[in-house]
Structures are given as structure tokens and as C-alpha cells.
Design an enzyme around this catalytic site. Sequence first.
Site, PDB file in Angstrom:
ATOM      1  N   ASN A  64       0.728  -1.114  -0.037  1.00  0.00           N
ATOM      2  CA  ASN A  64       0.048  -0.021   0.027  1.00  0.00           C
ATOM      3  C   ASN A  64       0.950   1.165  -0.147  1.00  0.00           C
ATOM      4  O   ASN A  64       1.604   1.372   0.822  1.00  0.00           O
ATOM      5  CB  ASN A  64      -1.062  -0.050   1.223  1.00  0.00           C
ATOM      6  CG  ASN A  64      -1.751   1.165   1.346  1.00  0.00           C
ATOM      7  OD1 ASN A  64      -1.976   1.986   0.566  1.00  0.00           O
ATOM      8  ND2 ASN A  64      -2.563   1.504   2.367  1.00  0.00           N
ATOM      9  N   TYR A 156      -8.202  15.743  -6.234  1.00  0.00           N
ATOM     10  CA  TYR A 156      -7.273  15.066  -7.058  1.00  0.00           C
ATOM     11  C   TYR A 156      -6.344  16.052  -7.901  1.00  0.00           C
ATOM     12  O   TYR A 156      -5.163  15.814  -7.737  1.00  0.00           O
ATOM     13  CB  TYR A 156      -8.236  14.359  -8.240  1.00  0.00           C
ATOM     14  CG  TYR A 156      -7.602  13.752  -9.321  1.00  0.00           C
ATOM     15  CD1 TYR A 156      -7.107  12.387  -8.936  1.00  0.00           C
ATOM     16  CD2 TYR A 156      -7.411  14.194 -10.501  1.00  0.00           C
ATOM     17  CE1 TYR A 156      -6.161  11.550  -9.901  1.00  0.00           C
ATOM     18  CE2 TYR A 156      -6.685  13.482 -11.538  1.00  0.00           C
ATOM     19  CZ  TYR A 156      -6.294  11.939 -11.330  1.00  0.00           C
ATOM     20  OH  TYR A 156      -5.656  11.307 -12.210  1.00  0.00           O
ATOM     21  N   LYS A 160      -2.381  16.256  -7.679  1.00  0.00           N
ATOM     22  CA  LYS A 160      -1.610  16.073  -8.680  1.00  0.00           C
ATOM     23  C   LYS A 160      -0.819  17.534  -9.035  1.00  0.00           C
ATOM     24  O   LYS A 160       0.429  17.268  -9.398  1.00  0.00           O
ATOM     25  CB  LYS A 160      -2.260  16.035 -10.253  1.00  0.00           C
ATOM     26  CG  LYS A 160      -2.946  14.713  -9.746  1.00  0.00           C
ATOM     27  CD  LYS A 160      -2.084  13.267  -9.998  1.00  0.00           C
ATOM     28  CE  LYS A 160      -2.711  12.098 -10.126  1.00  0.00           C
ATOM     29  NZ  LYS A 160      -1.540  10.774 -10.252  1.00  0.00           N
ATOM     30  N   ILE A 189      -7.199   9.565 -20.482  1.00  0.00           N
ATOM     31  CA  ILE A 189      -6.686   8.084 -21.042  1.00  0.00           C
ATOM     32  C   ILE A 189      -7.843   7.016 -20.935  1.00  0.00           C
ATOM     33  O   ILE A 189      -8.412   6.825 -19.753  1.00  0.00           O
ATOM     34  CB  ILE A 189      -5.449   7.903 -20.416  1.00  0.00           C
ATOM     35  CG1 ILE A 189      -4.469   9.057 -20.329  1.00  0.00           C
ATOM     36  CG2 ILE A 189      -4.721   6.552 -21.035  1.00  0.00           C
ATOM     37  CD1 ILE A 189      -3.938   9.534 -21.574  1.00  0.00           C
TER      38      ILE A 189
HETATM   39  P1  NAP Z   1      -6.359   2.550 -12.562  1.00  0.00           P
HETATM   40  O1  NAP Z   1      -6.620   1.678 -13.792  1.00  0.00           O
HETATM   41  O2  NAP Z   1      -7.518   2.780 -11.537  1.00  0.00           O
HETATM   42  O3  NAP Z   1      -5.114   1.712 -11.937  1.00  0.00           O
HETATM   43  C1  NAP Z   1      -4.375   2.352 -10.752  1.00  0.00           C
HETATM   44  C2  NAP Z   1      -3.774   1.185 -10.127  1.00  0.00           C
HETATM   45  O4  NAP Z   1      -3.079   1.888  -8.847  1.00  0.00           O
HETATM   46  C3  NAP Z   1      -4.325  -0.056  -9.929  1.00  0.00           C
HETATM   47  O5  NAP Z   1      -3.496  -1.095 -10.321  1.00  0.00           O
HETATM   48  C4  NAP Z   1      -4.690   0.003  -8.184  1.00  0.00           C
HETATM   49  O6  NAP Z   1      -4.621  -1.111  -7.610  1.00  0.00           O
HETATM   50  C5  NAP Z   1      -3.250   0.760  -7.993  1.00  0.00           C
HETATM   51  N1  NAP Z   1      -3.425   1.183  -6.586  1.00  0.00           N
HETATM   52  C6  NAP Z   1      -4.621   2.055  -6.181  1.00  0.00           C
HETATM   53  N2  NAP Z   1      -4.298   2.424  -4.731  1.00  0.00           N
HETATM   54  C7  NAP Z   1      -2.877   1.759  -4.464  1.00  0.00           C
HETATM   55  C8  NAP Z   1      -2.412   1.776  -3.262  1.00  0.00           C
HETATM   56  N3  NAP Z   1      -2.752   2.550  -2.246  1.00  0.00           N
HETATM   57  N4  NAP Z   1      -1.031   1.227  -3.270  1.00  0.00           N
HETATM   58  C9  NAP Z   1      -0.823   0.484  -4.207  1.00  0.00           C
HETATM   59  N5  NAP Z   1      -1.396   0.519  -5.345  1.00  0.00           N
HETATM   60  C10 NAP Z   1      -2.695   1.169  -5.580  1.00  0.00           C
HETATM   61  O7  NAP Z   1      -5.762   4.082 -12.933  1.00  0.00           O
HETATM   62  P2  NAP Z   1      -5.172   4.630 -14.202  1.00  0.00           P
HETATM   63  O8  NAP Z   1      -6.038   5.328 -15.097  1.00  0.00           O
HETATM   64  O9  NAP Z   1      -4.253   3.544 -15.017  1.00  0.00           O
HETATM   65  O10 NAP Z   1      -4.026   5.597 -13.687  1.00  0.00           O
HETATM   66  C11 NAP Z   1      -2.832   5.728 -13.409  1.00  0.00           C
HETATM   67  C12 NAP Z   1      -2.390   6.785 -12.856  1.00  0.00           C
HETATM   68  O11 NAP Z   1      -2.430   7.824 -13.934  1.00  0.00           O
HETATM   69  C13 NAP Z   1      -2.856   7.573 -11.753  1.00  0.00           C
HETATM   70  O12 NAP Z   1      -1.923   8.171 -11.014  1.00  0.00           O
HETATM   71  C14 NAP Z   1      -3.933   8.525 -12.382  1.00  0.00           C
HETATM   72  O13 NAP Z   1      -4.191   9.526 -11.540  1.00  0.00           O
HETATM   73  C15 NAP Z   1      -3.123   8.948 -13.567  1.00  0.00           C
HETATM   74  N6  NAP Z   1      -3.896   9.665 -14.731  1.00  0.00           N
HETATM   75  C16 NAP Z   1      -4.980   8.893 -15.318  1.00  0.00           C
HETATM   76  C17 NAP Z   1      -5.584   9.477 -16.201  1.00  0.00           C
HETATM   77  C18 NAP Z   1      -6.737   8.746 -16.979  1.00  0.00           C
HETATM   78  O14 NAP Z   1      -7.286   9.253 -17.643  1.00  0.00           O
HETATM   79  N7  NAP Z   1      -6.708   7.291 -16.608  1.00  0.00           N
HETATM   80  C19 NAP Z   1      -5.422  10.747 -16.576  1.00  0.00           C
HETATM   81  C20 NAP Z   1      -4.192  11.469 -15.812  1.00  0.00           C
HETATM   82  C21 NAP Z   1      -3.600  10.940 -14.870  1.00  0.00           C
HETATM   83  P3  NAP Z   1      -6.000  -2.040  -7.670  1.00  0.00           P
HETATM   84  O15 NAP Z   1      -6.409  -2.390  -9.141  1.00  0.00           O
HETATM   85  O16 NAP Z   1      -5.734  -3.533  -6.963  1.00  0.00           O
HETATM   86  O17 NAP Z   1      -6.792  -1.247  -6.914  1.00  0.00           O
END
Ligand code: NAP
Length: 248
Positions: A64, A156, A160, A189
Site C-alpha cells: 500500500n 485530485y 496532482k 486516457i
Molecule cells: P487505474 O486503472 O485505476 O489503476 C490504478 C492502479 O493503482 C491499480 O493497479 C490500483 O490497484 C493501484 N493502486 C491504487 N491504490 C493503491 C495503493 N494504495 N497502493 C498501491 N497501489 C494502488 O488508474 P489509471 O487510469 O491506470 O491511472 C494510473 C495513474 O495515471 C494514476 O496516478 C492516475 O491518477 C493517472 N492519470 C490517469 C488518467 C486517466 O485518464 N486514466 C489521466 C491522468 C492521470 P488495484 O487495481 O488493485 O486497486
Amino acid sequence: MKIDLSGKSALITGGGRGIGREIAFKLASAGCDVAICDIDATTAEATAKDLEATGIKSIGIAANVADAASVEAMFKTFIEKFGKMDILVNNAGITRDGLVMRMKEEDWDAVLTVNLKSAFLCCREAARPMMKARSGTIISIASIVGLMGNAGQANYAAAKAGMIGLTKTLAKEFSSRNITVNAVAPGFIKTAMTDKLTDDDRAKLTNAIPLERLGYPDDIANAVLFLASPMASYITGHVLSVNGGLYM
Ligand code: NAP
């Protein structure tokens, strides 16, 4: 120039799915050994197994990132397996959206802790092996929302934006030891995080994006691969926007 990261080792937080998983496979495709951190042990281990099938060394570490003791144990396991740390990618993140007037304190705290405090904890741990080696690169996944704000995402956006401040500060603190610290700021994304959008919101968003599409995890992984490569060795304290032109 083909990017070759063979002999390097990387830790990706939140690497079990979405953008983090794509980054892991991208670094592995350049020959980098990769550890997957995920809060869920089964996801971390399954992803590591898939990565090993590509011919690199990999381990899954259940941790975590919001918890200091858990982060400390994760780095100990990583160094035991790989002996050194070349690349850290702070990617784990969550959302708990809502307008400020209705936002619960626990939703503020959860998002600040998982998205921002985690990066501080991981960078602090990574600093030791990287400083000893006098080399290393840290890449944090920020967001377009940290640059331009977004109604309904005060927690958020603040996390960020904080990550960007942390990136620039650590770039200054670590530069004398040849450690680069950068951020990638994705736009919107296609992942589980944006699957929550309604069709109507997604259509409005797509219309506002000059390149007329949401991004793919691969778009972000390419940016991370570049920043992790020797081609970016003179870049530090930078925020690389990957957003289809939505915010310039
Ligand atoms: P996602 O699909 O929700 O994946 C997030 C990952 O983080 C999951 O594998 C989750 O594990 C893990 N996680 C969450 N809480 C955690 C913790 N306390 N300790 C360890 N692991 C943890 O998100 P994503 O869209 O791929 O986003 C990845 C990053 O990009 C994030 O920082 C997000 O803010 C950033 N981002 C995303 C977007 C977008 O449009 N998607 C845009 C800008 C920035 P579990 O699945 O097991 O819960």
C-alpha cells in the site's frame, strides 16, 4: 536510436492494471527488469508472471503506497531481488470525485494520501540506493487536472499539482547525484478510471480535444520510456504533457 534498458531495474507502483501495466510492458520491451507494486497481491503476482514470459526478470510486490511501513518493506524486497534501483515510476492513484461543498474530509484525505504522500514516501526510499549509485531516474504520473483544475476534482487536482511541486523540488535536491526527476501529465486516457464517464461527458470531452480522441495507455507508456531512457538524460524537473492538445 533504439532504446535499450537491459541491465536496468524499475519499480512501477500501481502496475497491476491500466497505465501502470502498460508502462511495465513498455519498459520490459526495452529489456528492463520490472517489479510490479499493487495493493492487491494476486494482481501484482499475475502481472509479474506475464512480464517474466517476455524474458525479463520480474516480481510482484503487494504494498500500500499510502503507508510508510509498507513502502519501506517494498523497497527492501526490491533491493533484495535486483540489488539496485535505476527507475522509479510513481503511478498508483485513485479518484474520489465530488464538488467541494459536498466533499467528505475522508475523500480529501484518501486522495491526497494515495496520490501525493505515496510519491513522497517512494521518492524518499528510492533516494538512498540511487544516491549511492550516483544515478537514477524518477518519473511521476501527474495529470492535466493538476495543471488546469477540474470542477468536481479538488482533491485530485490538489494532489496532482502537489506532485508537480514535489517533482521540481526533488529535481533540484537530487541533481548533484545525477538523479533526474520528471513528471508526465496525461490528459484523459482510456482506462478503468475514465470508464466512469457517461457517454455524454465522453463525447463532450472528445470534441474539446484537438486530436479528437481520448489517449491510450500506450501514449503515456511511450512518454515514460523516453524519460527513462538515456535520450532524456539532460531533462530534469520537467512536466511532459500527453493530452492530445487539450491543455497547452
Ligand atoms: P487505474 O486503472 O485505476 O489503476 C490504478 C492502479 O493503482 C491499480 O493497479 C490500483 O490497484 C493501484 N493502486 C491504487 N491504490 C493503491 C495503493 N494504495 N497502493 C498501491 N497501489 C494502488 O488508474 P489509471 O487510469 O491506470 O491511472 C494510473 C495513474 O495515471 C494514476 O496516478 C492516475 O491518477 C493517472 N492519470 C490517469 C488518467 C486517466 O485518464 N486514466 C489521466 C491522468 C492521470 P488495484 O487495481 O488493485 O486497486
